[in-house]
Design an enzyme around this catalytic site. Structure first.
Site, PDB file in Angstrom:
ATOM      1  CG  ASP A 100      -2.175  -0.903   0.908  1.00 58.60           C
ATOM      2  OD1 ASP A 100      -2.600  -0.984  -0.264  1.00 58.60           O
ATOM      3  OD2 ASP A 100      -2.689  -1.527   1.852  1.00 58.60           O
ATOM      4  CG  ASP A 157      -7.123  -4.814  -1.385  1.00 57.83           C
ATOM      5  OD1 ASP A 157      -7.504  -5.854  -1.955  1.00 57.83           O
ATOM      6  OD2 ASP A 157      -7.372  -4.564  -0.205  1.00 57.83           O
TER       7      ASP A 157
HETATM    8  N1  GLY Z   1      -6.712  -2.303   1.178  1.00 53.79           N
HETATM    9  C1  GLY Z   1      -7.315  -2.821   2.346  1.00 53.79           C
HETATM   10  C2  GLY Z   1      -8.766  -2.615   2.411  1.00 53.79           C
HETATM   11  O1  GLY Z   1      -9.434  -2.281   1.458  1.00 53.79           O
HETATM   12  O2  GLY Z   1      -9.297  -2.826   3.495  1.00 53.79           O
END
Ligand code: GLY
Length: 378
Positions: A100, A157
């Site tokens: 992330d 994600d």
């Molecule tokens: N990227 C983690 C979530 O969407 O919770």
């Protein structure tokens, strides 16, 4: 961008922008350079003091840069710059970093660089892009998720993090970053997307061969179910890969995902449940899925002909207006705007049906898009 917004929807968005400005300024004056996540008893706390690596830490500065761009109010810029500097501890510490990093540095350093041409910000953005590229598994052709033993994990994600790589290629003139981004997007399309337009959250691949071993539930209800935020990451993530590459397969994947979520959102009066394939009871909402999908629909609408736009623009507005009406808290004495966000189907009360910072980020971005006052942070 002409999304074909009606006069009444535009008036609604103008009114929301005014309310955002008032409420966000109140939150700024309480938070100063703090980094919020979920308010407790109506108050944000500085999550950065406990966990500078937390994946959502970029969304507040993302809101600040969007509002600075839209309003030119220096207060937003001042706090956004402070948070960006705080993130240097994460770059230096390294070991807590993860897939992330796009969410963290696109919304801080890259946004800053795009708006102010700050050279330190460019350096931070390129540093983060190199860390993301370093997570690429060239045999399995994917960017690995998380750390530790999860060496073969790919998640939907990450489609939202690879715009950092597209940016780095354009900025540095080195195509390697974009090759990695596209290679990951192709694998996500082939392995995570299902033929009916839904998406797995996670696939566990053999890290030595790339063979798909398992698709566990992740943050959804169960294996094979349909976590609404994951579906929304697919909509917006593939639309953004189309934006950066103009490869038709990505736009087709974004549309297929969009058609699937539109059918499911409509089923529940445009108020998203956490998982589209979960039992009717208990009813659990996740407004963040609506906000992400709304931005994704508008991104799709920006790439297609006028006669095709209304489905996507109207669906975005249905989601935004339904969730704002049902879940928004405009009390300036309380932190957090869009309520009923849920981190995971099986999470605890602390992160179930609460305002979550990324819900507010995507709400802000969508409203500013409708008014033509956003900038592309991705
Ligand atoms: N990227 C983690 C979530 O969407 O919770």
């Amino acid at each position: 961008m002409n999304y074909q917004v009606t006069a009444s929807d535009r008036a609604w968005a103008e009114g929301i922008f005014e309310k955002l400005h008032v409420k966000l300024k109140a939150e700024c004056s309480r938070l100063q350079d703090g980094i919020p996540y979920i308010p407790h008893d109506g108050r944000y706390h500085d999550l950065g003091a406990n966990d500078i690596y937390w994946w959502t830490n970029g969304f507040w500065p993302g809101i600040l840069w969007q509002m600075y761009h839209a309003s030119e109010d220096e207060v937003y810029r001042q706090y956004a710059e402070s948070v960006e500097k705080r993130f240097d501890a994460a770059l230096e510490g390294y070991e807590g970093l993860h897939h992330d990093v796009g969410f963290m540095w696109l919304h801080t350093a890259v946004a800053d660089y795009r708006l102010t041409a700050n050279k330190d910000s460019r350096r931070r953005g390129l540093h983060a892009a190199n860390l993301l590229a370093g997570r690429y598994n060239p045999v399995g052709q994917f960017i690995r998720a998380w750390n530790g033993e999860r060496t073969g994990w790919i998640i939907i994600d990450t489609m939202m993090n690879i715009p950092l790589l597209y940016w780095a290629s354009k900025e540095s003139g080195d195509p390697r970053f974009a090759y990695i981004a596209q290679s990951h997007a192709d694998t996500a399309m082939n392995i995570l997307l299902r033929p009916d337009g839904s998406s797995n959250h996670i696939a566990i691949l053999d890290p030595q061969s790339g063979e798909c071993l398992e698709t566990p539930a992740g943050q959804g209800f169960a294996p094979g179910s349909s976590w609404s935020r994951g579906q929304s990451w697919a909509v917006y993530g593939f639309a953004l890969s189309y934006h950066h590459t103009r490869k038709q397969v990505y736009l087709d994947a974004a549309k297929r995902s969009a058609h699937y979520v539109i059918a499911n959102f409509a089923q529940n009066d445009w108020l998203p449940v956490v998982d589209f394939r979960s039992p009717a009871e208990p009813l659990k909402y996740d407004s963040t899925a609506a906000m992400i999908s709304a931005c994704g629909f508008l991104e799709i609408a920006s790439h297609i002909g006028d006669h095709e736009k209304p489905l996507y623009t109207a669906s975005a507005l249905r989601l935004l207006r339904a969730c704002e009406q049902a879940f928004a808290d405009w009390d300036i004495e309380r932190d957090g705007i869009i309520g009923k966000g849920t981190a995971a189907y099986h999470g605890g009360p602390q992160d179930t049906e609460v305002p979550i910072i990324y819900g507010d980020y995507f709400f802000t971005e969508a409203v500013l898009r409708l008014l033509g006052r956003d900038f592309l942070i991705w």
